[in-house]
Design a protein around this motif. Structure first.
Motif, PDB file in Angstrom:
ATOM      1  N   ASP A  36       0.832  -1.206   0.000  1.00  0.00           N
ATOM      2  CA  ASP A  36       0.000   0.000   0.000  1.00  0.00           C
ATOM      3  C   ASP A  36       0.865   1.254   0.000  1.00  0.00           C
ATOM      4  N   GLY A  37       2.196   1.074  -0.207  1.00  0.00           N
ATOM      5  CA  GLY A  37       3.101   2.225  -0.241  1.00  0.00           C
ATOM      6  C   GLY A  37       3.120   2.825  -1.641  1.00  0.00           C
ATOM      7  N   ASN A  38       3.992   3.799  -1.816  1.00  0.00           N
ATOM      8  CA  ASN A  38       4.033   4.526  -3.085  1.00  0.00           C
ATOM      9  C   ASN A  38       4.907   3.865  -4.138  1.00  0.00           C
ATOM     10  N   LEU A  39       5.727   2.863  -3.740  1.00  0.00           N
ATOM     11  CA  LEU A  39       6.791   2.478  -4.670  1.00  0.00           C
ATOM     12  C   LEU A  39       6.875   1.016  -5.069  1.00  0.00           C
ATOM     13  N   ASN A  40       6.569   0.064  -4.195  1.00  0.00           N
ATOM     14  CA  ASN A  40       6.992  -1.325  -4.416  1.00  0.00           C
ATOM     15  C   ASN A  40       5.848  -2.330  -4.338  1.00  0.00           C
ATOM     16  N   VAL A  42       4.615  -5.781  -2.517  1.00  0.00           N
ATOM     17  CA  VAL A  42       4.850  -6.517  -1.263  1.00  0.00           C
ATOM     18  C   VAL A  42       3.914  -7.723  -1.259  1.00  0.00           C
ATOM     19  N   ILE A  55       7.420 -12.176   4.282  1.00  0.00           N
ATOM     20  CA  ILE A  55       7.117 -11.049   3.392  1.00  0.00           C
ATOM     21  C   ILE A  55       8.168 -11.023   2.294  1.00  0.00           C
ATOM     22  N   LYS A  57       9.382  -8.433  -0.619  1.00  0.00           N
ATOM     23  CA  LYS A  57       9.222  -7.072  -1.138  1.00  0.00           C
ATOM     24  C   LYS A  57      10.056  -6.927  -2.397  1.00  0.00           C
ATOM     25  N   MET A 110      11.756 -11.140   4.039  1.00  0.00           N
ATOM     26  CA  MET A 110      11.947 -10.711   5.436  1.00  0.00           C
ATOM     27  C   MET A 110      10.852 -11.236   6.351  1.00  0.00           C
ATOM     28  N   GLU A 111      11.075 -10.980   7.619  1.00  0.00           N
ATOM     29  CA  GLU A 111      10.134 -11.388   8.666  1.00  0.00           C
ATOM     30  C   GLU A 111       8.759 -10.756   8.438  1.00  0.00           C
ATOM     31  N   ASP A 112       7.733 -11.548   8.643  1.00  0.00           N
ATOM     32  CA  ASP A 112       6.358 -11.040   8.545  1.00  0.00           C
ATOM     33  C   ASP A 112       5.974 -10.380   9.866  1.00  0.00           C
ATOM     34  N   LEU A 113       5.595  -9.123   9.789  1.00  0.00           N
ATOM     35  CA  LEU A 113       5.236  -8.366  11.004  1.00  0.00           C
ATOM     36  C   LEU A 113       3.735  -8.123  11.089  1.00  0.00           C
ATOM     37  N   ILE A 118       0.534  -0.907  11.262  1.00  0.00           N
ATOM     38  CA  ILE A 118       1.254   0.282  10.806  1.00  0.00           C
ATOM     39  C   ILE A 118       0.864   1.446  11.725  1.00  0.00           C
ATOM     40  N   PHE A 236       6.030  -0.323  12.178  1.00  0.00           N
ATOM     41  CA  PHE A 236       5.059  -1.304  12.667  1.00  0.00           C
ATOM     42  C   PHE A 236       5.096  -1.269  14.191  1.00  0.00           C
ATOM     43  N   ASP A 246      11.216  -0.339   5.693  1.00  0.00           N
ATOM     44  CA  ASP A 246      11.224   0.483   4.479  1.00  0.00           C
ATOM     45  C   ASP A 246      12.337   1.540   4.394  1.00  0.00           C
ATOM     46  N   GLU A 248      14.453   2.304   2.121  1.00  0.00           N
ATOM     47  CA  GLU A 248      15.016   2.360   0.765  1.00  0.00           C
ATOM     48  C   GLU A 248      15.567   3.751   0.420  1.00  0.00           C
TER      49      GLU A 248
END
Ligand SMILES: Nc1ncnc2c1ncn2[C@@H]1O[C@H](COP(=O)(O)OP(=O)(O)O)[C@@H](O)[C@H]1O
Ligand SMILES: CSC[C@H]1O[C@H](OP(=O)(O)O)[C@H](O)[C@@H]1O
Length: 406
Positions: A36-40, A42, A55, A57, A110-113, A118, A236, A246, A248
């Motif tokens: 739900d972010g602007n770039l990637n 997931v 997860i 990404k 990566m680890e699922d949180l 959020i 989180f 995140d 990046e």
């Protein structure tokens, strides 16, 4: 190894099944794209039978929020995974574990949180997080001190600066935060109801001078390895646990940029709870809670950063020169305040907004929240070269909002 292409859910499952230490052979995995972010992209991959999940990404070769017309380097996935690993070493337990990184696919596993929320969403729902200031001040002090010239070998640091050269992502910040809100840029995005506010920004010379100075520091000051985009959507949280995601946008920049980013987003949450909020007592209580959190966050950061300096400082002159430490910490405070202000303004008139204000359903209430946020943001920017205490930031928010006790 596969050539780069954006994964679909089936391909994500096929990759997950190769993680034999996570999922049992032949597991019937479920996959959902949850970005739900602007770039990637997931992917959330889970095995209902074992209860295990991960997860994945994946960076896209463009900015998702705009589309293919805005190309963006895949190298940001490397930066993100390396920054998460570095942060995990310096601030254990405060970032997700990285299981693997595939450079060809620009893919981090990566680890699922998902047992956390959020923080932006949590705050919208009125969540209280009593350990947040403690946790995030540790994250900031540890990651920023030990990647600065105060806390790491200064030759090694230069090599790390090279590893984290991140020009395309920095350019996004330079444009969207430190330039476009102050001119009639195509990327700007604001409600017509506050056009007067936007036009005032475009014509406010003294404000633009302060923003130009903050921008110059962002462009030139390799003070420490920053997260680079530390807003409440990159955190989180539960009442007991805080995890930063995140990074990046990580690069070596001015320390106050990270601290200011968090404070800015606590203040947009503050601005979203105005006198249009019908439950007056709950609103005032929540606003006070946010201001106390901001004060605690700075105070704890200041104490922890100074303590690390005392115990682990590597720079002889910085330790010996009378007054240097106080001068350094005052400069961090002032930068924090200025960057907090800049990051509020961009969320009201710039490209990317924040849900706590954007989702206020009543147009008049939303307009008041936007005006309040801008009043706070502009005042903080103008305070950035004279503040001497975090209380001045608190007072600025209180004054702009009418009286809010802390
Ligand atoms: N480690 C994780 N565990 C669970 N959900 C995650 C994790 N990382 C990201 N997400 C989900 O994906 C969303 C987008 O992730 P984010 O890293 O912010 O992407 P972007 O870089 O596109 O902004 C988050 O808001 C969250 O819902
Ligand atoms: C074109 S990117 C806009 C905006 O999005 C980033 O946030 P996120 O990746 O957390 O959604 C960053 O704040 C950029 O400035």
């Amino acid at each position: 190894m596969s050539a780069y292409h954006p994964l679909n859910e089936t391909e994500a499952i096929a990759i997950a099944l190769t993680l034999t230490d996570v999922f049992p052979a032949g597991a019937a995995l479920a996959s959902r794209e949850i970005g739900d972010g602007n770039l990637n992209l997931v992917f959330h991959i889970s095995d209902p039978a074992s209860g295990r999940s991960i997860i994945m990404k994946q960076a896209l070769p463009y900015a998702k929020v705009v589309g293919e017309s805005w190309p963006l380097t895949l190298d940001r996935a490397r930066i993100e995974s390396e920054a998460l690993i570095q942060e995990g070493k310096l601030a254990p337990g405060l970032v997700p574990k990285v299981y693997s990184y595939d450079a060809d696919l620009a893919l981090t596993i990566m680890e699922d949180l998902s047992d956390h929320v959020i923080m932006r969403r949590g705050l919208i729902e009125g969540g209280k997080y009593p350990l947040f200031a403690e946790h995030i001040s540790t994250f900031l002090a540890q990651t920023l001190f030990f990647t600065s010239d105060l806390g790491m070998n200064q030759q090694d640091k230069k090599n790390r600066v090279r590893d984290f050269i991140n020009p395309e992502l920095c350019k996004i910040t330079e444009d969207l935060i430190f330039d476009h809100p102050y001119t009639d840029a195509d990327t700007n995005n604001f409600d017509e109801a506050i056009r007067d506010e936007a036009e005032a920004l475009w014509n406010d010379g003294p404000l633009q001078l302060e923003v130009a100075l903050l921008r110059e520091k962002f462009l030139t000051q390799a003070q420490a390895l920053l997260h680079g985009d530390l807003h409440t959507g990159s955190i989180f949280i539960t009442p007991d646990s805080t995890k930063v995601i995140d990074p990046e946008f990580a690069y070596f920049g001015p320390i106050g940029f990270d601290i200011g980013a968090i404070i800015a987003n606590l203040l947009t949450s503050f601005a979203s709870r105005g006198h249009w909020d019908t439950n007056e007592a709950a609103r005032d209580d929540f606003r006070s809670y946010l201001l106390v959190m901001i004060r605690d966050l700075w105070t704890k950061f200041d104490i922890k950063f100074r303590a690390l300096w005392e115990q682990h400082g590597v720079d002889r002159l910085a330790a010996a020169a009378p007054g240097y430490k106080d001068d350094y910490m005052l400069r961090l405070l002032r930068d924090t305040i200025g960057y907090a202000g800049s990051k509020i303004v961009r969320r009201i008139v710039g490209l990317a907004h924040v849900a706590e204000i954007g989702s206020i359903p009543d147009a008049a209430a939303r307009e008041q929240a936007q005006r309040l946020a801008l009043a706070i943001g502009k005042s903080l920017i103008k305070l950035n070269r004279s503040a001497t205490s975090i209380d001045e930031l608190i007072h600025t928010a209180q004054t702009a909002a009418g009286s809010v006790k802390v």
